[in-house]
Design an enzyme around this catalytic site. Structure first.
Site, PDB file in Angstrom:
ATOM      1  N   LYS A  12    -111.037  10.699  39.471  1.00  9.12           N
ATOM      2  CA  LYS A  12    -112.446  10.379  39.186  1.00  9.12           C
ATOM      3  C   LYS A  12    -112.947  11.220  38.012  1.00  9.12           C
ATOM      4  O   LYS A  12    -113.671  10.725  37.154  1.00  9.12           O
ATOM      5  CB  LYS A  12    -113.321  10.677  40.406  1.00  9.12           C
ATOM      6  CG  LYS A  12    -113.203   9.710  41.547  1.00  9.12           C
ATOM      7  CD  LYS A  12    -114.307  10.080  42.545  1.00  9.12           C
ATOM      8  CE  LYS A  12    -114.257   9.318  43.826  1.00  9.12           C
ATOM      9  NZ  LYS A  12    -115.319   9.766  44.755  1.00  9.12           N
ATOM     10  N   ASP A  69    -119.399   8.080  44.986  1.00 10.19           N
ATOM     11  CA  ASP A  69    -118.791   7.723  46.263  1.00 10.19           C
ATOM     12  C   ASP A  69    -118.358   6.273  46.152  1.00 10.19           C
ATOM     13  O   ASP A  69    -119.151   5.406  45.778  1.00 10.19           O
ATOM     14  CB  ASP A  69    -119.741   7.935  47.439  1.00 10.19           C
ATOM     15  CG  ASP A  69    -118.952   8.022  48.741  1.00 10.19           C
ATOM     16  OD1 ASP A  69    -118.213   9.003  48.918  1.00 10.19           O
ATOM     17  OD2 ASP A  69    -119.034   7.085  49.562  1.00 10.19           O
ATOM     18  N   PHE A 150    -105.197   4.962  40.003  1.00  7.32           N
ATOM     19  CA  PHE A 150    -104.953   5.764  41.216  1.00  7.32           C
ATOM     20  C   PHE A 150    -105.327   4.919  42.430  1.00  7.32           C
ATOM     21  O   PHE A 150    -105.702   3.754  42.293  1.00  7.32           O
ATOM     22  CB  PHE A 150    -105.755   7.081  41.170  1.00  7.32           C
ATOM     23  CG  PHE A 150    -107.254   6.918  41.295  1.00  7.32           C
ATOM     24  CD1 PHE A 150    -108.023   6.507  40.214  1.00  7.32           C
ATOM     25  CD2 PHE A 150    -107.914   7.161  42.503  1.00  7.32           C
ATOM     26  CE1 PHE A 150    -109.406   6.357  40.321  1.00  7.32           C
ATOM     27  CE2 PHE A 150    -109.293   7.025  42.613  1.00  7.32           C
ATOM     28  CZ  PHE A 150    -110.043   6.614  41.518  1.00  7.32           C
ATOM     29  N   GLY A 151    -105.227   5.524  43.607  1.00 11.13           N
ATOM     30  CA  GLY A 151    -105.670   4.867  44.838  1.00 11.13           C
ATOM     31  C   GLY A 151    -105.065   3.484  45.025  1.00 11.13           C
ATOM     32  O   GLY A 151    -103.844   3.301  44.949  1.00 11.13           O
ATOM     33  N   ASP A 153    -105.338   0.908  43.132  1.00 11.87           N
ATOM     34  CA  ASP A 153    -105.218   0.157  41.875  1.00 11.87           C
ATOM     35  C   ASP A 153    -103.991  -0.759  41.790  1.00 11.87           C
ATOM     36  O   ASP A 153    -104.095  -1.870  41.272  1.00 11.87           O
ATOM     37  CB  ASP A 153    -105.236   1.111  40.669  1.00 11.87           C
ATOM     38  CG  ASP A 153    -106.641   1.580  40.327  1.00 11.87           C
ATOM     39  OD1 ASP A 153    -107.604   0.994  40.855  1.00 11.87           O
ATOM     40  OD2 ASP A 153    -106.774   2.528  39.538  1.00 11.87           O
ATOM     41  N   ARG A 177    -116.772   1.716  38.622  1.00  9.37           N
ATOM     42  CA  ARG A 177    -117.264   3.021  38.149  1.00  9.37           C
ATOM     43  C   ARG A 177    -117.934   2.874  36.777  1.00  9.37           C
ATOM     44  O   ARG A 177    -119.005   3.436  36.535  1.00  9.37           O
ATOM     45  CB  ARG A 177    -116.045   3.980  38.077  1.00  9.37           C
ATOM     46  CG  ARG A 177    -116.339   5.412  37.764  1.00  9.37           C
ATOM     47  CD  ARG A 177    -115.169   6.304  38.193  1.00  9.37           C
ATOM     48  NE  ARG A 177    -115.045   6.339  39.639  1.00  9.37           N
ATOM     49  CZ  ARG A 177    -114.026   5.768  40.315  1.00  9.37           C
ATOM     50  NH1 ARG A 177    -113.032   5.186  39.687  1.00  9.37           N
ATOM     51  NH2 ARG A 177    -114.025   5.800  41.629  1.00  9.37           N
TER      52      ARG A 177
HETATM   53  P1  ITT Z   1    -114.705  13.141  46.220  1.00 13.43           P
HETATM   54  O1  ITT Z   1    -115.401  12.868  47.539  1.00 13.43           O
HETATM   55  O2  ITT Z   1    -114.402  14.595  45.997  1.00 13.43           O
HETATM   56  O3  ITT Z   1    -115.439  12.536  45.058  1.00 13.43           O
HETATM   57  P2  ITT Z   1    -112.716  11.266  47.211  1.00 13.43           P
HETATM   58  O4  ITT Z   1    -111.462  10.685  46.620  1.00 13.43           O
HETATM   59  O5  ITT Z   1    -112.642  11.781  48.631  1.00 13.43           O
HETATM   60  O6  ITT Z   1    -113.247  12.422  46.223  1.00 13.43           O
HETATM   61  P3  ITT Z   1    -114.457   9.083  48.021  1.00 13.43           P
HETATM   62  O7  ITT Z   1    -114.779   9.627  49.376  1.00 13.43           O
HETATM   63  O8  ITT Z   1    -115.553   8.453  47.219  1.00 13.43           O
HETATM   64  O9  ITT Z   1    -113.863  10.213  47.059  1.00 13.43           O
HETATM   65  O10 ITT Z   1    -113.267   8.037  48.202  1.00 13.43           O
HETATM   66  C1  ITT Z   1    -112.914   7.197  47.150  1.00 13.43           C
HETATM   67  C2  ITT Z   1    -111.592   6.528  47.491  1.00 13.43           C
HETATM   68  O11 ITT Z   1    -111.706   5.114  47.227  1.00 13.43           O
HETATM   69  C3  ITT Z   1    -110.489   7.015  46.566  1.00 13.43           C
HETATM   70  O12 ITT Z   1    -109.862   8.167  47.073  1.00 13.43           O
HETATM   71  C4  ITT Z   1    -109.574   5.796  46.507  1.00 13.43           C
HETATM   72  O13 ITT Z   1    -108.774   5.721  47.654  1.00 13.43           O
HETATM   73  C5  ITT Z   1    -110.585   4.643  46.534  1.00 13.43           C
HETATM   74  N1  ITT Z   1    -111.010   4.311  45.160  1.00 13.43           N
HETATM   75  C6  ITT Z   1    -112.232   4.517  44.604  1.00 13.43           C
HETATM   76  N2  ITT Z   1    -112.249   4.141  43.316  1.00 13.43           N
HETATM   77  C7  ITT Z   1    -111.016   3.694  43.053  1.00 13.43           C
HETATM   78  C8  ITT Z   1    -110.397   3.200  41.888  1.00 13.43           C
HETATM   79  O14 ITT Z   1    -111.047   3.129  40.727  1.00 13.43           O
HETATM   80  N3  ITT Z   1    -109.122   2.824  41.966  1.00 13.43           N
HETATM   81  C9  ITT Z   1    -108.440   2.920  43.111  1.00 13.43           C
HETATM   82  N4  ITT Z   1    -108.922   3.400  44.254  1.00 13.43           N
HETATM   83  C10 ITT Z   1    -110.215   3.790  44.229  1.00 13.43           C
END
Ligand code: ITT
Length: 192
Positions: A12, A69, A150-151, A153, A177
């Site tokens: 992020k 978030d 990431f995540g 994607d 985002r």
């Molecule tokens: P912070 O709370 O510290 O910001 P986090 O990763 O725990 O970090 P969130 O609770 O907002 O943040 O969870 C977001 C999750 O959603 C992230 O870890 C991914 O699994 C998914 N996610 C969000 N945006 C994404 C993206 O652009 N691409 C892929 N997965 C995404």
């Protein structure tokens, strides 16, 4: 004006830093300021949790803050994993383990419609707060494609490819985002 990005997720930080940099906004990470506190996400919406993170880190850093978030909402799973996207399957899983679990839970489901949702919360130097939201519609593939982003994607298909196959600058133009941060820029342009 300089903002602290109220997140510990390096992916992020990379994406928000790149998008906000294009808007001429300077950012710093909590880590660079020696802040390691992980804010508990006790809210029931993306917007509430983003605001909890922005307020807590703003107070610790004594700087205006921007928090994200976000999550993946899948229609066939009644909007899940949604706010639990980062915690899906429990603490033992990494990004790959989480998307593999999602694929397993989607076995046999024909409706693959889903969307990434992002709430951005911002706390300004005078205490004023702003919340904006961005969404990006897609479909969940049956297998992973691409190693970018990431995540989730590698599963998130926007015609003609997944987010995992997009160049970072393309994802940062069309993502949930990017949309939320574009709205934040519109709201902030007369304030900073
Ligand atoms: P912070 O709370 O510290 O910001 P986090 O990763 O725990 O970090 P969130 O609770 O907002 O943040 O969870 C977001 C999750 O959603 C992230 O870890 C991914 O699994 C998914 N996610 C969000 N945006 C994404 C993206 O652009 N691409 C892929 N997965 C995404």
């Amino acid at each position: 004006m300089k903002f602290v990005l109220a997140t510990h997720n390096p992916n992020k930080i990379r994406e928000m830093g790149a998008i906000l940099g294009q808007f001429g906004v300077e950012v710093v990470s909590p880590k660079e300021l020696g802040i390691t506190v992980d804010v508990e996400e006790t809210g029931s919406t993306f917007a509430e949790n983003a605001m909890l993170k922005a307020k807590a880190i703003c107070e610790l850093a004594k700087l205006p803050a921007i928090a994200d978030d976000s999550g993946l909402c899948v229609d066939a799973l009644n909007g899940g994993p949604g706010g639990y996207s980062a915690r899906y399957g429990g603490p033992g899983l990494d990004d790959t383990g989480r998307w593999q679990l999602l694929l397993k839970n989607m076995e046999g489901k024909e409706d693959r419609a889903c969307r990434f949702v992002c709430a951005i919360a911002c706390v300004l130097a005078d205490g004023e707060t702003v919340t904006v939201r961005g969404e990006c519609e897609g479909e969940l593939l049956h297998e992973n494609h691409g190693a970018g982003g990431f995540g989730y994607d590698p599963l998130f298909y926007v015609p003609e490819c997944t987010f995992g196959e997009l160049a970072p600058e393309v994802k940062n133009r069309i993502s949930h985002r990017a949309r939320a941060l574009g709205r934040l820029r519109d709201v902030l342009k007369d304030k900073i």
